[in-house]
Design an enzyme around this catalytic site. Structure first.
Site, PDB file in Angstrom:
ATOM      1  N   HIS A 100       1.080  -1.397   0.328  1.00 34.66           N
ATOM      2  CA  HIS A 100       0.302  -0.062  -0.356  1.00 34.66           C
ATOM      3  C   HIS A 100       1.281   1.407   0.166  1.00 34.66           C
ATOM      4  CE1 HIS A 100       0.777  -0.529   4.344  1.00 34.66           C
ATOM      5  NE2 HIS A 100       0.722   0.622   4.412  1.00 34.66           N
ATOM      6  N   HIS A 149       1.250   4.506   2.327  1.00 36.10           N
ATOM      7  CA  HIS A 149       1.688   4.746   3.718  1.00 36.10           C
ATOM      8  C   HIS A 149       3.675   4.872   3.218  1.00 36.10           C
ATOM      9  CE1 HIS A 149      -1.667   4.184   6.062  1.00 36.10           C
ATOM     10  NE2 HIS A 149      -1.954   4.782   4.607  1.00 36.10           N
ATOM     11  N   ASP A 185       6.080   4.910   4.821  1.00 38.63           N
ATOM     12  CA  ASP A 185       7.383   2.947   5.921  1.00 38.63           C
ATOM     13  C   ASP A 185       6.598   2.773   4.452  1.00 38.63           C
ATOM     14  OD1 ASP A 185       4.333   3.209   6.789  1.00 38.63           O
ATOM     15  OD2 ASP A 185       5.207   2.035   8.240  1.00 38.63           O
ATOM     16  N   HIS A 186       6.516   2.069   4.133  1.00 33.99           N
ATOM     17  CA  HIS A 186       6.103   1.366   2.428  1.00 33.99           C
ATOM     18  C   HIS A 186       7.053   1.193   1.210  1.00 33.99           C
ATOM     19  CE1 HIS A 186       3.424  -1.314   5.829  1.00 33.99           C
ATOM     20  NE2 HIS A 186       3.531  -0.424   6.064  1.00 33.99           N
ATOM     21  N   HIS A 201      -7.390  -0.881   6.269  1.00 31.73           N
ATOM     22  CA  HIS A 201      -6.379   0.424   6.468  1.00 31.73           C
ATOM     23  C   HIS A 201      -6.026   1.459   5.437  1.00 31.73           C
ATOM     24  CE1 HIS A 201      -2.402   1.560   7.992  1.00 31.73           C
ATOM     25  NE2 HIS A 201      -1.895   1.399   6.770  1.00 31.73           N
ATOM     26  N   ASP A 252      -0.307  -4.020   6.195  1.00 29.48           N
ATOM     27  CA  ASP A 252      -0.696  -2.906   7.932  1.00 29.48           C
ATOM     28  C   ASP A 252      -2.333  -3.749   7.539  1.00 29.48           C
ATOM     29  OD1 ASP A 252       1.635  -2.247   7.525  1.00 29.48           O
ATOM     30  OD2 ASP A 252       1.187   0.207   7.278  1.00 29.48           O
ATOM     31  N   HIS A 312       4.496  -4.519  10.784  1.00 28.09           N
ATOM     32  CA  HIS A 312       5.118  -3.616  11.916  1.00 28.09           C
ATOM     33  C   HIS A 312       5.819  -4.975  13.446  1.00 28.09           C
ATOM     34  CE1 HIS A 312       5.014   0.062  10.489  1.00 28.09           C
ATOM     35  NE2 HIS A 312       3.982  -0.357   9.625  1.00 28.09           N
TER      36      HIS A 312
HETATM   37 FE    FE Z   1       2.674   0.817   8.007  1.00 27.88          FE
HETATM   38 ZN    ZN Z   2       0.598   1.566   6.399  1.00 24.45          ZN
END
Ligand code: FE
Ligand code: ZN
Length: 257
Positions: free
Chosen positions: A56, A58, A60-61, A112, A131, A169
């Site tokens: 996805h 975001h 941090d990905h 999410h 996530d 995570h």
């Molecule tokens: Fe994340």
């Molecule tokens: Zn995420």
């Protein structure tokens, strides 16, 4: 044979690194930061990064995609319904992709985020679920509705017992503390909480988990469990609830736990 390791990133992310040891080729899942992957490649000369799998959009990905692609020429694949930097292959439900000679099936798991996808390898039992499903918990609802997430988790929960849950995570300990508040009489959960507490105190990773263990201890997969329905009914006022309503209340409770 494929070996899978976790490269830690940021404070609690893992970048999953799939390694084809014989051919010295590798792939990564959700590289939010290029640095840990580039450091691994620098320490393992002769290896080629062939694929970058994204679940996805975001940061941090996806944060490491551009640098990794520029450095290695790796193919980037991600959800068709989200904007993914430098994406070569746009994927959605029913698609199948070959990564390191293994076919991964794409599963749509909105909740999410709206376009979130998961990757499943049926012979090796790998599930890369980003996530969506976490060990002991599930992702926050940033874009989707509780009903969408409940449905997505239900589809992941239908995979076989031995499915290995590779989420992104290290949230397991805080998830299990919440799970215990929800279901204090679950002995398997208490045992898992003790085990993960010891692992984390020793600096060890708590992943991957298995779907069998998640079905037994993750409250978000147990919305039909009478003990959990009772707990929610007591908190929210007594009435019979559907598992979708129980999920909605659980997710809201966890947000403020
Ligand atoms: Fe994340
Ligand atoms: Zn995420």
């Amino acid at each position: 044979m494929i070996k899978i390791d976790a490269l830690p990133a940021f404070s609690d992310n893992y970048i999953w690194l799939l390694q084809d040891v014989e051919r010295r080729r590798c792939a990564v899942v959700d590289p939010g930061d290029a640095a840990p992957v580039l450091a691994w490649l620098a320490g393992n000369p002769g290896w080629q990064l062939s694929d970058i799998l994204i679940t996805h959009h975001h940061f941090d990905h996806v944060g490491g995609i551009a640098e990794l692609k520029a450095a290695t020429g790796a193919r980037v694949m991600g959800p068709a319904n989200e904007k993914i930097p430098a994406c070569d292959l746009a994927l959605s439900e029913g698609h199948s992709v070959e990564v390191l000679d293994h076919a991964l099936r794409v599963i749509d798991v909105p909740g999410h985020t709206l376009g979130h996808i998961a990757y499943y390898q049926a012979d090796q039992h790998w599930l890369f679920c980003g996530d969506t499903l976490f060990a002991g918990g599930c992702g926050r609802l940033f874009e989707g509705s509780p009903a969408q997430m409940h449905d997505s988790l239900g589809r992941l929960a239908a995979l076989p017992d031995q499915t290995l849950v590779y989420c992104t995570h290290e949230y397991t300990l805080s998830n299990l503390r919440f799970a215990q508040a929800v279901e204090p009489a679950n002995a398997r959960l208490a045992e898992r909480l003790r085990e993960v507490t010891a692992w984390r105190a020793a600096g060890k990773i708590s992943l991957p988990s298995t779907l069998e263990l998640e079905r037994a201890t993750n409250p978000f997969l147990r919305c039909q469990e009478p003990a959990i329905v009772d707990t929610i009914n007591e908190r929210e006022g007594l009435r019979t609830r559907t598992s979708g309503e129980v999920f909605t209340q659980l997710r809201a409770w966890k947000d403020s736990f």
